[in-house]
Write an enzyme that holds these catalytic residues in place. Structure first.
Site, PDB file in Angstrom:
ATOM      1  N   SER A 149      60.786  24.935  71.199  1.00 42.18           N
ATOM      2  CA  SER A 149      59.635  25.696  70.987  1.00 42.18           C
ATOM      3  C   SER A 149      58.553  25.673  71.926  1.00 42.18           C
ATOM      4  CB  SER A 149      59.257  25.587  69.394  1.00 42.18           C
ATOM      5  OG  SER A 149      58.429  26.709  68.879  1.00 42.18           O
ATOM      6  N   HIS A 150      57.458  25.222  71.208  1.00 37.07           N
ATOM      7  CA  HIS A 150      56.176  25.272  72.018  1.00 37.07           C
ATOM      8  C   HIS A 150      56.067  23.875  72.757  1.00 37.07           C
ATOM      9  CE1 HIS A 150      55.540  23.705  67.955  1.00 37.07           C
ATOM     10  NE2 HIS A 150      54.733  23.051  68.229  1.00 37.07           N
ATOM     11  N   ASP A 198      54.703  31.743  72.964  1.00 37.09           N
ATOM     12  CA  ASP A 198      55.287  30.233  73.163  1.00 37.09           C
ATOM     13  C   ASP A 198      56.560  30.154  73.818  1.00 37.09           C
ATOM     14  OD1 ASP A 198      56.887  30.929  71.172  1.00 37.09           O
ATOM     15  OD2 ASP A 198      57.047  29.163  70.280  1.00 37.09           O
ATOM     16  N   ASP A 239      59.852  29.956  73.239  1.00 37.31           N
ATOM     17  CA  ASP A 239      61.047  30.869  72.898  1.00 37.31           C
ATOM     18  C   ASP A 239      60.493  31.974  71.868  1.00 37.31           C
ATOM     19  OD1 ASP A 239      59.866  29.406  70.356  1.00 37.31           O
ATOM     20  OD2 ASP A 239      61.819  29.526  69.385  1.00 37.31           O
ATOM     21  N   ASP A 287      58.581  33.129  69.271  1.00 34.14           N
ATOM     22  CA  ASP A 287      58.450  33.181  68.073  1.00 34.14           C
ATOM     23  C   ASP A 287      56.924  32.987  67.609  1.00 34.14           C
ATOM     24  OD1 ASP A 287      58.261  30.555  68.167  1.00 34.14           O
ATOM     25  OD2 ASP A 287      59.833  30.099  66.711  1.00 34.14           O
ATOM     26  N   ARG A 288      56.249  32.423  68.467  1.00 32.00           N
ATOM     27  CA  ARG A 288      54.706  32.251  68.165  1.00 32.00           C
ATOM     28  C   ARG A 288      54.021  33.271  68.834  1.00 32.00           C
ATOM     29  NH1 ARG A 288      54.282  26.573  65.846  1.00 32.00           N
ATOM     30  NH2 ARG A 288      56.455  25.848  65.625  1.00 32.00           N
ATOM     31  N   LYS A 332      60.321  33.955  62.384  1.00 34.42           N
ATOM     32  CA  LYS A 332      58.750  34.355  62.955  1.00 34.42           C
ATOM     33  C   LYS A 332      58.912  35.127  64.322  1.00 34.42           C
ATOM     34  CE  LYS A 332      57.559  29.622  64.021  1.00 34.42           C
ATOM     35  NZ  LYS A 332      58.425  28.972  62.963  1.00 34.42           N
TER      36      LYS A 332
END
Length: 733
Positions: free
Chosen positions: A173-174, A344, A346, A348-349, A445
């Site tokens: 992720s982030h 981010d 991937d 999703d944010r 998300k």
């Protein structure tokens, strides 16, 4: 040099120390591995290359292995440093086998699985292993994003579109990428969302007892060519299929059915278009932004920056917040752009910014979307079933739900809880304070979806981001919200702090207790450890965060995070509602509650104590070395321990007396400084005198004096950390 074994031609290439390779043993072929096959990021190519000969089927091997105790998936899968996957024998293979073994064999045989990642370092290496193991474990078809890259929202979309039994997402992720960064593996189930606790617990239990894994080491897939690739495997009646798909198209089609692309195109490229700035942070979402926002909706190409996915995210931290997206924030502050967003690693944010860098908190973002939800055509057709937020997220969404009479759910952190509500038809829109927002179109998300939702609101209302948010605050009031992260804390110390906090909160006297900071008084109305009962399946999730709720609705929340690969992260969330004072500085408004939060938890003191203990141990080590090394062997310098013990006493006494008699405070303090100075000077003088009289060597003298310096700095640190502030009482001394 090459040889044919079991219909497989094995060609020897230069050896990479991280690649698996087959070896002949007295029992036939076994797979020996010191890690994983190299990727294009590895400077040495894989040491074995396999190709089928005479159309003979590829061989499936069963390889012995040993379990690891630390493969428990967190809220976002298994995350570790890259070197863990590279250096531990079969670490990746074990976890992938545990995922496949958690799926019933009847469901697994001939099934479809989706695979993709955010393109970070080790992504292609992991995909090669997953392909080989999926084939060996009976999976019939893999759908993989072009070049192995596919955003997390797109994977959720593809899982649902092709009715796959699940997907394996390769992302942290982030978190930072690159050879020294993080790598992660997450399993999403057939609904397209993260696996629930029952599944992740099953994966973990399998990983603790795993004895072997199945693999087809001769299988090689070309990730660069779109289309189907088929492979014949021994003892398999049907060929194994790998389909390389366009990473963007299925997801883009989904968005076309949700938003009014004609209205968005007019907003972004029409006569009175707005200027936007989008930062993909060298993550996976870059190609999606270019294809959808630039090529289809007409944004200028220079509106999108950092759109080329990179294994190390351009040596940056792909976390869309004010700190790590500083370049975007700076460009927005210049005032030439009307709307800004960052994504981010991937995809999703998201972070939303208005003109001049006006920051929209994630909590406010989901609340504004909820209040303007019918600006999105999708919800005009489906209606709105419910809203939801994670427990730490501010209560801004609650006020919209109450005004619109729509059901609101408060869940633990983790998108899987939202997915369960969506599958039951109870939820349409949800969000988390950690820059996550999404709808029921997928079960993840979705950063790009959130940006298009905001643009849809701008297109419908023809107002700026700032004006829309200020109107929202005037209508509903404002929830001031902030989060403090304390990272890389010793896990035992963090758990001890949480346990002590829970014990204190469990005391009956804690409720109704008052805390005064400056002119504000906060009275505790409720204190608990958040527990969630799922309204769909009645499952119970306990220990989801410590909550202190005050009589005015303000909240302080303490939570241990499970998404870091190093140490523990303690998060403190502060949420305060204001109806009148809605245009003030967030940190100024929350400063009293922040003071209370730190006072209750003693977090600064606890973390400082660990550091002071460590530095004290270093000082004593220097002292012992000056006495105990073979070339020294004299213990007279140990007498400086007396000076260590004496040095704080004058200050303790002066502070104690100054609380009782203000008139003598200055004299007491000056006398304490004089005595303390004499003690410290004496501690340095003792080893010098001993060295000049040849009682000890000068080398020992140097070590002792170094130890003195470290110890006295540690004592000074104690007074700085623990001896200042109104919450410290000298009466205990």
């Amino acid at each position: 040099m090459s040889e044919i074994i079991g219909g497989v031609k094995i060609s020897t290439l230069p050896i990479c120390p991280c690649a698996p390779f087959p070896m002949l043993t007295d029992r036939g072929i076994s797979l020996q591995t010191t890690g994983f096959p190299s990727s294009p990021s590895c400077s040495i190519r894989s040491n074995r290359h396999f190709e089928t000969m005479d159309n003979n089927p590829l061989q499936v091997l069963t390889v012995p292995t040993a379990p690891y105790p630390d493969q428990r998936p967190g809220t976002s899968g298994l995350r570790k440093k890259v070197y863990v996957f590279q250096s531990r024998r079969n670490y990746l293979h074990n976890f992938i086998q545990s995922i496949f073994s958690s799926i019933d064999l009847r469901d697994r045989q001939g099934s479809t699985v989706v695979v993709g990642g955010d393109g970070r370092f080790f992504n292609r290496t992991a995909i090669e292993v997953i392909v080989q193991m999926a084939a060996a474990n009976g999976v019939g078809r893999l759908i993989i994003g072009h070049h192995g890259i596919m955003s997390t929202p797109a994977i959720s979309c593809v899982i649902r579109k092709y009715k796959a039994i699940g997907g394996i997402i390769l992302t942290a992720s982030h978190n930072p990428g690159g050879p020294h960064g993080d790598f992660g593996i997450k399993f999403n189930t057939a609904n397209g969302g993260p696996a629930n606790e029952a599944v992740t617990n099953k994966i973990f239990q399998i990983s603790r007892t795993i004895e072997e894994f199945a693999v087809c080491p001769g299988l090689r897939v070309d990730l660069t060519t779109l289309g189907k690739q088929t492979f014949d495997l021994e003892n398999k009646f049907k060929p194994f299929t790998v389909e390389i798909v366009d990473s963007v198209e299925s997801y883009a089609n989904l968005l076309r059915n949700i938003f009014d692309f004609a209205a968005l195109k007019e907003l972004l490229s029409g006569e009175n278009h707005i200027r936007i700035r989008l930062d993909a942070m060298h993550g996976v979402v870059g190609p999606y932004v270019r294809r959808i926002l630039c090529e289809e909706l007409g944004c200028p190409t220079n509106s999108a920056i950092n759109c080329v996915p990179m294994e190390d995210f351009g040596a940056q931290h792909p976390d869309p917040n004010l700190s790590y997206a500083a370049d975007l924030v700076d460009s927005m502050r210049e005032g030439q752009y009307d709307f800004g967003a960052a994504f981010d690693g991937d995809g999703d944010r998201n972070m939303i910014l208005g003109k001049h860098g006006f920051f929209v908190t994630p909590s406010d973002s989901v609340a504004v979307i909820a209040d303007n939800i019918f600006c999105i055509p999708y919800f005009q057709h489906t209606g709105v079933r419910g809203f939801a937020r994670s427990m730490p997220t501010s209560a801004a969404l609650d006020r919209v739900a109450k005004a619109t009479k729509i059901e609101l759910y408060e869940t633990p952190t983790g998108w899987k809880f939202f997915g369960n509500l969506m599958d039951a038809g109870r939820l349409s829109l949800c969000g988390e304070e950690s820059f996550g927002t999404g709808g029921d179109h997928i079960r993840e998300k979705d950063g790009l979806w959130a940006v298009l939702a905001w643009l849809s609101i701008l297109a419908a209302r023809r107002q700026s981001v700032t004006d829309i948010l200020k109107d929202h605050w005037q209508k509903y009031g404002r929830n001031y919200f902030t989060r403090y992260d304390y990272e890389n804390i010793d896990i035992d110390a963090a758990c001890e702090m949480m346990e002590d906090l829970e014990l204190m909160m469990a005391d009956k006297s804690f409720v109704k207790q008052r805390f005064a900071v400056e002119d504000k008084i906060y009275q505790v109305e409720k204190a608990d450890n958040f527990e969630y009962t799922d309204p769909v399946d009645s499952s119970i999730s306990r220990n989801q965060g410590l909550r202190i709720i005050f009589s005015d609705g303000s909240r302080i929340i303490y939570r241990l995070s499970g998404t870091s690969s190093d140490g523990a992260t303690v998060r403190i969330y502060i949420d305060s509602y204001e109806k009148e004072h809605i245009f003030q500085d967030t940190q100024a408004m929350l400063a009293p509650l922040a003071t209370i939060a730190l006072k209750i938890s003693q977090l600064h003191h606890r973390t400082a104590l660990v550091g002071l203990s460590f530095s004290g141990a270093i000082g004593l080590t220097f002292l012992l070395l000056g006495c105990a090394l073979e070339q020294y062997g004299v213990y007279w310098p140990m007498f400086v321990l007396i000076f260590y013990a004496l040095s704080p006493i004058p200050t303790f006494i002066s502070r104690r007396l100054s609380e009782d008699t203000d008139s003598s405070s200055n004299a007491c303090r000056e006398l304490a400084y004089f005595l303390t100075t004499g003690i410290i000077v004496s501690s340095f003088g003792l080893p010098i005198v001993l060295a000049r009289t040849h009682t000890i060597q000068w080398g020992a003298c140097g070590l002792v004096m170094t130890g003195n310096a470290v110890i006295f700095l540690t004592i000074l640190g104690f007074f700085v950390v623990f001896g200042s502030g109104d919450d410290f009482s000298w009466e205990q001394w």
